[in-house]
Design a protein around this motif. Structure first.
Motif, PDB file in Angstrom:
ATOM      1  N   PHE A  58      27.588  52.128  52.798  1.00 56.44           N
ATOM      2  CA  PHE A  58      28.751  51.307  53.129  1.00 56.44           C
ATOM      3  C   PHE A  58      29.857  51.527  52.115  1.00 56.44           C
ATOM      4  O   PHE A  58      29.641  52.016  51.013  1.00 56.44           O
ATOM      5  N   GLU A  59      31.024  51.142  52.543  1.00 60.65           N
ATOM      6  CA  GLU A  59      32.217  51.182  51.705  1.00 60.65           C
ATOM      7  C   GLU A  59      32.996  49.914  52.030  1.00 60.65           C
ATOM      8  O   GLU A  59      33.109  49.545  53.200  1.00 60.65           O
ATOM      9  N   VAL A  60      33.494  49.229  51.019  1.00 61.33           N
ATOM     10  CA  VAL A  60      34.256  48.002  51.241  1.00 61.33           C
ATOM     11  C   VAL A  60      35.727  48.228  50.887  1.00 61.33           C
ATOM     12  O   VAL A  60      36.052  49.041  50.026  1.00 61.33           O
ATOM     13  N   SER A  61      36.590  47.489  51.573  1.00 63.55           N
ATOM     14  CA  SER A  61      38.026  47.640  51.347  1.00 63.55           C
ATOM     15  C   SER A  61      38.485  47.008  50.039  1.00 63.55           C
ATOM     16  O   SER A  61      39.518  47.389  49.493  1.00 63.55           O
ATOM     17  N   HIS A  62      37.713  46.041  49.528  1.00 67.02           N
ATOM     18  CA  HIS A  62      38.079  45.321  48.306  1.00 67.02           C
ATOM     19  C   HIS A  62      36.842  45.082  47.443  1.00 67.02           C
ATOM     20  O   HIS A  62      35.748  44.892  47.965  1.00 67.02           O
ATOM     21  N   HIS A  63      37.049  45.080  46.149  1.00 66.52           N
ATOM     22  CA  HIS A  63      35.993  44.707  45.204  1.00 66.52           C
ATOM     23  C   HIS A  63      36.401  43.399  44.541  1.00 66.52           C
ATOM     24  O   HIS A  63      37.592  43.163  44.314  1.00 66.52           O
ATOM     25  N   ALA A  64      35.431  42.566  44.232  1.00 67.99           N
ATOM     26  CA  ALA A  64      35.741  41.316  43.537  1.00 67.99           C
ATOM     27  C   ALA A  64      36.081  41.620  42.079  1.00 67.99           C
ATOM     28  O   ALA A  64      35.405  42.401  41.418  1.00 67.99           O
ATOM     29  N   HIS A  65      37.163  41.025  41.606  1.00 64.89           N
ATOM     30  CA  HIS A  65      37.538  41.122  40.191  1.00 64.89           C
ATOM     31  C   HIS A  65      37.819  39.698  39.714  1.00 64.89           C
ATOM     32  O   HIS A  65      38.918  39.184  39.857  1.00 64.89           O
ATOM     33  N   SER A 103      31.896  28.547  41.036  1.00 62.83           N
ATOM     34  CA  SER A 103      30.906  27.558  40.575  1.00 62.83           C
ATOM     35  C   SER A 103      31.011  27.266  39.086  1.00 62.83           C
ATOM     36  O   SER A 103      30.558  26.228  38.629  1.00 62.83           O
ATOM     37  N   THR A 104      31.632  28.172  38.324  1.00 66.18           N
ATOM     38  CA  THR A 104      31.802  27.932  36.889  1.00 66.18           C
ATOM     39  C   THR A 104      33.165  27.309  36.572  1.00 66.18           C
ATOM     40  O   THR A 104      33.551  27.228  35.415  1.00 66.18           O
ATOM     41  N   GLY A 105      33.891  26.884  37.634  1.00 65.11           N
ATOM     42  CA  GLY A 105      35.119  26.123  37.415  1.00 65.11           C
ATOM     43  C   GLY A 105      36.420  26.889  37.535  1.00 65.11           C
ATOM     44  O   GLY A 105      37.488  26.299  37.374  1.00 65.11           O
ATOM     45  N   HIS A 106      36.397  28.166  37.825  1.00 63.06           N
ATOM     46  CA  HIS A 106      37.644  28.921  37.969  1.00 63.06           C
ATOM     47  C   HIS A 106      38.292  28.613  39.309  1.00 63.06           C
ATOM     48  O   HIS A 106      37.610  28.436  40.316  1.00 63.06           O
ATOM     49  N   GLN A 107      39.622  28.530  39.305  1.00 59.57           N
ATOM     50  CA  GLN A 107      40.363  28.304  40.548  1.00 59.57           C
ATOM     51  C   GLN A 107      40.424  29.612  41.331  1.00 59.57           C
ATOM     52  O   GLN A 107      40.864  30.627  40.799  1.00 59.57           O
ATOM     53  N   PRO A 108      39.980  29.613  42.574  1.00 60.94           N
ATOM     54  CA  PRO A 108      39.990  30.843  43.367  1.00 60.94           C
ATOM     55  C   PRO A 108      41.400  31.383  43.566  1.00 60.94           C
ATOM     56  O   PRO A 108      42.356  30.620  43.649  1.00 60.94           O
ATOM     57  N   SER A 109      41.490  32.690  43.642  1.00 63.93           N
ATOM     58  CA  SER A 109      42.776  33.340  43.823  1.00 63.93           C
ATOM     59  C   SER A 109      42.600  34.596  44.667  1.00 63.93           C
ATOM     60  O   SER A 109      41.593  35.310  44.533  1.00 63.93           O
ATOM     61  N   SER A 110      43.594  34.887  45.483  1.00 60.23           N
ATOM     62  CA  SER A 110      43.550  36.117  46.269  1.00 60.23           C
ATOM     63  C   SER A 110      43.640  37.340  45.357  1.00 60.23           C
ATOM     64  O   SER A 110      43.281  38.445  45.747  1.00 60.23           O
ATOM     65  N   ASN A 111      44.098  37.152  44.129  1.00 61.43           N
ATOM     66  CA  ASN A 111      44.150  38.250  43.153  1.00 61.43           C
ATOM     67  C   ASN A 111      42.755  38.730  42.749  1.00 61.43           C
ATOM     68  O   ASN A 111      42.617  39.766  42.110  1.00 61.43           O
ATOM     69  N   TRP A 112      41.752  37.966  43.088  1.00 61.17           N
ATOM     70  CA  TRP A 112      40.374  38.341  42.769  1.00 61.17           C
ATOM     71  C   TRP A 112      39.865  39.477  43.641  1.00 61.17           C
ATOM     72  O   TRP A 112      38.767  39.961  43.450  1.00 61.17           O
ATOM     73  N   LEU A 113      40.633  39.886  44.642  1.00 59.16           N
ATOM     74  CA  LEU A 113      40.190  40.934  45.563  1.00 59.16           C
ATOM     75  C   LEU A 113      41.161  42.112  45.583  1.00 59.16           C
ATOM     76  O   LEU A 113      41.878  42.337  46.558  1.00 59.16           O
TER      77      LEU A 113
END
Length: 121
Positions: A58-65, A103-113
């Motif tokens: 498989f290949e994914v379009s985005h990786h989590a950062h 789960s460790t308290g970070h605010q989710p962001s679209s910049n993570w992808l």
């Protein structure tokens, strides 16, 4: 039929160590536990003509950062025994890192992808 001839040629060519056939592409929307962040990820599936035990890749379009990592979290194992296992791995590799950060308290962001620049998407 023409695609089959090409695969036969690449399989028998001594300079080709592996050849993969594109199987399908899908788009998934991930539930990462926060209603306002629902990442959309494309997954492409391939089948190797050489890998006997793990022919599906498989290949994914985005990786989590995520904020706690220096760089994108890229899967080290992208080959599986079945299409279903490959899709499950692709989804979990992106989702597990995001859920950990949330789960460790970070605010989710679209910049993570960030886009997977090495992908053919």
């Amino acid at each position: 039929m023409a695609g089959y001839k090409v695969l036969t040629i690449t399989d028998k060519n001594e300079t080709v160590t592996d050849s993969c056939r594109f199987l399908k592409e899908m788009v998934v929307v991930l539930d990462v536990g926060k209603n306002h962040l629902q990442p959309i990820v494309k997954i492409k599936l391939y089948k190797s003509s050489v890998r006997i035990n793990t022919p599906y890749g498989f290949e994914v379009s985005h990786h989590a950062h995520i904020p706690t990592e220096a760089g994108p979290c890229m899967p080290s194992k992208v080959w599986s025994m079945s299409e279903g296992e490959a899709v499950s791995k692709a989804i979990s590799k992106v989702k597990e890192h995001i859920k950990t950060a949330v789960s460790t308290g970070h605010q989710p962001s679209s910049n993570w992808l960030p886009s997977n620049l090495s992908s053919r998407h």
